[in-house]
Design an enzyme around this catalytic site. Sequence first.
Site, short mmCIF file in Angstrom:
data_model
loop_
_atom_site.label_atom_id
_atom_site.label_comp_id
_atom_site.label_asym_id
_atom_site.label_seq_id
_atom_site.Cartn_x
_atom_site.Cartn_y
_atom_site.Cartn_z
N ASP A 219 0.87 -1.18 0.00
CA ASP A 219 0.00 0.00 0.00
C ASP A 219 0.90 1.22 0.00
O ASP A 219 2.13 1.10 -0.12
CB ASP A 219 -0.97 -0.01 1.19
CG ASP A 219 -2.31 0.63 0.82
OD1 ASP A 219 -2.36 1.87 0.77
OD2 ASP A 219 -3.27 -0.12 0.57
N HIS A 272 -3.44 4.60 -3.64
CA HIS A 272 -2.71 3.86 -2.61
C HIS A 272 -1.34 3.42 -3.12
O HIS A 272 -0.92 2.28 -2.89
CB HIS A 272 -3.52 2.64 -2.16
CG HIS A 272 -4.75 3.00 -1.37
ND1 HIS A 272 -4.74 3.19 -0.02
CD2 HIS A 272 -6.04 3.19 -1.78
CE1 HIS A 272 -5.98 3.49 0.40
NE2 HIS A 272 -6.77 3.51 -0.66
N GLU A 343 -10.50 4.36 -4.15
CA GLU A 343 -10.22 5.59 -3.41
C GLU A 343 -9.20 6.51 -4.08
O GLU A 343 -8.28 7.02 -3.46
CB GLU A 343 -9.77 5.25 -1.98
CG GLU A 343 -10.85 4.55 -1.18
CD GLU A 343 -10.43 4.23 0.24
OE1 GLU A 343 -11.31 4.27 1.12
OE2 GLU A 343 -9.25 3.91 0.46
#
Length: 596
Positions: A219, A272, A343
């Site tokens: 990540d 990410h 996201e």
Amino acid sequence: MRFHSLLSFLTASAGIWSGVEAVQVNPLPAPRSITWGNSGPQRVAGRLELNAPYNEIVYGAWRRASHAITRLRWTPAATEAPIATFEPFPTGAAKRSGRSGGLKEVNLKVEDYKAELQHSVDESYTLEIKDGSSSIDITAKTLWGALHAFTTLQQIIISDDKGGLIVEQPVAIKDSPLYPYRGIMVDTGRNFISVKKILEQLDGMALSKLNVLHWHIDDSQSWPVEMKSFPQMTKDAYSPHEIYSQRDIRDVIDYARDRAIRVVPEVDMPGHAASGWQQIDKDIVACEDSWWSNDEWPLHTAVQPNPGQLDIINNKTYEVVEKVYDELSSIFPDNFFHVGGDEIHPNCYNFSKYVRDWFADDNSRNYHDLFQYWVDKATPIFNNTKSRRLVMWEDVAIGANAAHNIPKDIIFQAWNGGLTNIKNLTAMGHDVIVSSADFFYLDCGFGGWVGNDPRYNELANPDPDTPNFNYLGPGGSWCAPYKTWQRIYNYDFTTNLTDTEKKHVIGVTAPLWAEQVDDVVISSKIWPRAAALAELVWSGNRDAKGKKRTTEMTQRILNFREYLLANGVAAAPLMPKYCRQHPHACDLNYDQDSIK
């Protein structure tokens, strides 16, 4: 309704139960069909021998099962009882001698030993122990079904309290999963999880018949994977000791395969994505040096620290992505590969000259167009083999900045919006893996983890009905509250879907995001709650009449927690031991039909 007898209670299970007055065994996941005889216990005469053509995986699995049977000499800890008595059922029949010389061998017939461990492989099996027989007969379409039969057998062979082993009654089982994709997700980017602890999760998965480890490898916070093409990426590992070598990864894959478990890797892109990538070239990462939080909105670039997203417009991004992806996809043999997509934060690209210039070239462009650019450029790179199917988070298709056109063969993982998003994705014609945060996120309810957080200042909020110490509800995290095993087990995730849409739901995954997880707590946060998920997607949460069997499941999962412990999986307690020893004494409602 109250339970009038043990028999009437157990007929509400997955299968048909008969003559079970003395049966303590309550295997998890409940088989699709199980029929017990009533002629008395079948004694195991010494060590069982496997009678089957030699196959390395089958014989390896049998050695483990046989060792567990003889080493543990398992005694079920939790038995069922009518609610009126709160007493365990009598076990006297288990002390009688069998009528034969005992069970001596397992006769295994496998139709196809060559079936690859890939999506939708046949996992069915039958298991039969006839009265007075000297053998246990197992049939399976593939060797993977045979492995599931072994794990069931481990649970139904128990101690006779005299140093011997028995199967309590003759039994016939016909079993297969409702869904082909049954997984948990382990996140090794936020905190490093040792190989030893990953293997422990695989042990629990095998015992509960979960068959997919979704490995969220990296990540924005760390890149823990050895790369031959770009060795510098592991400069963003937490330490030289917190790196997975490619040998480590292959060991995990092999260990999983030996237990009928697939490993589906995830490399989250383009969001990410800071650590690792920035070591190759900072120019392919946007906003990595920005502030992340939303108290200064122009600087707000990520949903959590640290910020960083792959630059979608920079052509070099795709050159690097291709090399990284090709190397990793050559290590993982599964036909599924998860490429993230969740996201993406628009503000991040305010820090990218490439993106600013791209928008300036055509003022009609928006972030939907930008995301479409990523899909169009990256998807051909990811489809590097004919058998490859890509998995992405739902954001790519239905998020705030979703792309316009997405190939229909992409599988989407639904994590937000519950039934609504599952409906939207399946209606679009996409296959879906259900991971609804409101039901399946295992990390929820432990409070927030970022520092300097005034939302937890109890005195800062004058509204007594909204105390900040409990910000965002009981448990104080964005996805609170904590997901109990009953919350997981009771999720009917195909509600309101048409028959066509239901066919697009290929299974579920329970994610454990690791901001507050490392080796110390990973097993207790996954187990035994993941066992509730396992039964939900193996044989369902309802009986043949459509009634929820949550109350029946209570003793089964309490017992299974003890079985996990006995097999070295550090599962958390669910109730006081009193509740295990006194079935139904801890039920909230006396009415056993209160759960619909």
